[in-house]
Write an enzyme that holds these catalytic residues in place. Structure first.
Site, PDB file in Angstrom:
ATOM      1  CD  GLU A 173      -1.275   0.027  17.633  1.00 18.42           C
ATOM      2  OE1 GLU A 173      -2.109   0.591  16.903  1.00 18.42           O
ATOM      3  OE2 GLU A 173      -0.682   0.560  18.579  1.00 18.42           O
ATOM      4  CB  CYS A 211      -0.533  18.656 -23.728  1.00 17.48           C
ATOM      5  SG  CYS A 211      -0.873  18.077 -22.057  1.00 17.48           S
ATOM      6  CB  CYS A 261       0.278  14.961 -18.535  1.00 16.88           C
ATOM      7  SG  CYS A 261      -0.835  16.208 -19.195  1.00 16.88           S
ATOM      8  CB  CYS A 317       2.284  17.945 -19.685  1.00 18.39           C
ATOM      9  SG  CYS A 317       2.607  16.749 -20.972  1.00 18.39           S
ATOM     10  CD  GLN A 352      -2.487  -1.265   2.704  1.00 14.22           C
ATOM     11  OE1 GLN A 352      -3.517  -0.656   2.971  1.00 14.22           O
ATOM     12  NE2 GLN A 352      -1.856  -2.020   3.604  1.00 14.22           N
ATOM     13  CG  ASN A 353       4.038   1.199   2.449  1.00 14.24           C
ATOM     14  OD1 ASN A 353       2.940   1.431   2.961  1.00 14.24           O
ATOM     15  ND2 ASN A 353       4.962   0.466   3.043  1.00 14.24           N
ATOM     16  CG  HIS A 384      -2.631   2.585  -2.020  1.00 20.13           C
ATOM     17  ND1 HIS A 384      -2.595   2.504  -0.645  1.00 20.13           N
ATOM     18  CD2 HIS A 384      -3.751   1.918  -2.389  1.00 20.13           C
ATOM     19  CE1 HIS A 384      -3.651   1.819  -0.224  1.00 20.13           C
ATOM     20  NE2 HIS A 384      -4.360   1.458  -1.249  1.00 20.13           N
ATOM     21  CB  THR A 387      -1.349  -2.710   6.895  1.00 18.14           C
ATOM     22  OG1 THR A 387      -2.497  -1.963   6.489  1.00 18.14           O
ATOM     23  CG2 THR A 387      -1.685  -4.190   6.964  1.00 18.14           C
TER      24      THR A 387
END
Ligand code: APR
Length: 249
Positions: free
Chosen positions: A215, A150, A126, A147, A100-101, A118, A188
C-alpha cells in the site's frame, strides 16, 4: 507488473544500489509487522515491551516476549523477497542492505553487506559488563538469563524505543544512501526515524527512489516510483528483468 522505462534502463546498467527494508519484507515468511490491522502494536504496548525501563521493571515479561518471537523466527524461512535481495547483491558492484528488522532473515537468505539498524534478536549481551552471551535459553526455571561472568542481566541486542542506534551503523547507512544510483525501500511504513530519512537522503543526492509495498506510505509522495504489491512477488520480477537485460549488454 509494469515498471517505467527509466527503471527498466536503470536495472540494465545500475552498479550502485542501496536497499532499506522493514517488517513487510518478512510478512510472507510469517513474521508479524508492527503497524496495520494485525500489527504487533495493535495488540501489544511497545512501552511495556520495547524499552529499557520496561525491561528493568519486568525483565521476565520482556524476555517472554522476545523468546516467543525467537521461537517463531526459528520455525520459519526467508522468502523469495529476501532471496531476491541476496541475488541483487551479486549482480551489482556496490550494494548495501539497510534493515530495520531484527529477525536475521536477510543473513539466512545469504545477504552479506547488511547494516542492522535495530540490532539482531539472535544476539544478547550483559547490561553490566557488556559481554555478549551465547545460546541464550529462557526456561521455566531460568526466566531471565544472567551473565556467566558477572551475573548481570542479559538483554536482547536490539534497539528499543528511546535508544540510540548501534555506533557507526547509521553513519554507514547514510554514506551508502548518498552514494547509490538506485535506492529501494521495501516493506516499511517509513514512519520511524532516522531510518525513514534514508530515502530522502538518497533522493537529495540524485538517486532514483523505488518503493515496494502492498500500500502507499508516508513517503510515497517523495519517491520516484511506487510498485504496489507483495515484496515476495515484486522483487523477484525486478531481478529477472535485471538478469535478462544485463546479459544482453
Ligand atoms: N510486501 C511488501 N510490503 C508489505 C507486505 C508485503 N508482503 N506486508 C506488509 N507490507 C507493508 C505494510 O503495508 C507496511 O507499510 O510493510 C509495512 C510494515 O510497516 P511497519 O509494520 O510499520 O514496520 P516497519 O516500517 O518495519 O517499522 C519500523 O518500527 O516498531 C518499530 O523497531 C520497529 O523496526 C521497526 C520500526
Amino acid at each position: 507488473m509494469t515498471i517505467s522505462n527509466r527503471l527498466q534502463s536503470l536495472l540494465k546498467h545500475v552498479e550502485s544500489v542501496c536497499v532499506l527494508t522493514g517488517a513487510g519484507i518478512s510478512a510472507e515468511s510469517g513474521v508479524a509487522t508492527f503497524r496495520g490491522v494485525d500489527g504487533l502494536w495493535s495488540k501489544l504496548k511497545p512501552e511495556e515491551l520495547a524499552n529499557f525501563n520496561a525491561f528493568m521493571r519486568n525483565p521476565e515479561l520482556v524476555w517472554e516476549w522476545y523468546d516467543y518471537r525467537r521461537k517463531i523466527i526459528h520455525n520459519i524461512k526467508p522468502n523469495a523477497a529476501h532471496e531476491a535481495l541476496a541475488r541483487l547483491e551479486e549482480l551489482v558492484k556496490e550494494f548495501t542492505l539497510v534493515t530495520q528488522n531484527i529477525d536475521n532473515l536477510h543473513r539466512r537468505a545469504g545477504s552479506k553487506r547488511i547494516l542492522e539498524l535495530h540490532g539482531n534478536i539472535e544476539r544478547s549481551y550483559c547490561i553490566e559488563c557488556g559481554k555478549f552471551a551465547e545460546n541464550i535459553e529462557v526456561t521455566k526455571e531460568k526466566k531471565v538469563p544472567r551473565c556467566i561472568s558477572c551475573n548481570g542481566l542479559i538483554r536482547p541486542d536490539v534497539v528499543w524505543f528511546g535508544e540510540i542506534l548501534p555506533e557507526g551503523v547509521f553513519e554507514a547507512a547514510i554514506e551508502a544512501a548518498r552514494r547509490c544510483e538506485l535506492f529501494l525501500t521495501v516493506g516499511t511504513s517509513a514512519v520511524v526515524y532516522p531510518a525513514a530519512g534514508l530515502p530522502i537522503t538518497a533522493k537529495n543526492q540524485g538517486a532514483y527512489i523505488v518503493e515496494v509495498n502492498t500500500e502507499r506510505t508516508e513517503i510515497s509522495h517523495i519517491v520516484n516510483e511506487t510498485l504496489i504489491g507483495k515484496a515476495g512477488e515484486v522483487l523477484p520480477c525486478l531481478i529477472s528483468i535485471m538478469e535478462e537485460t544485463r546479459n544482453k549488454k
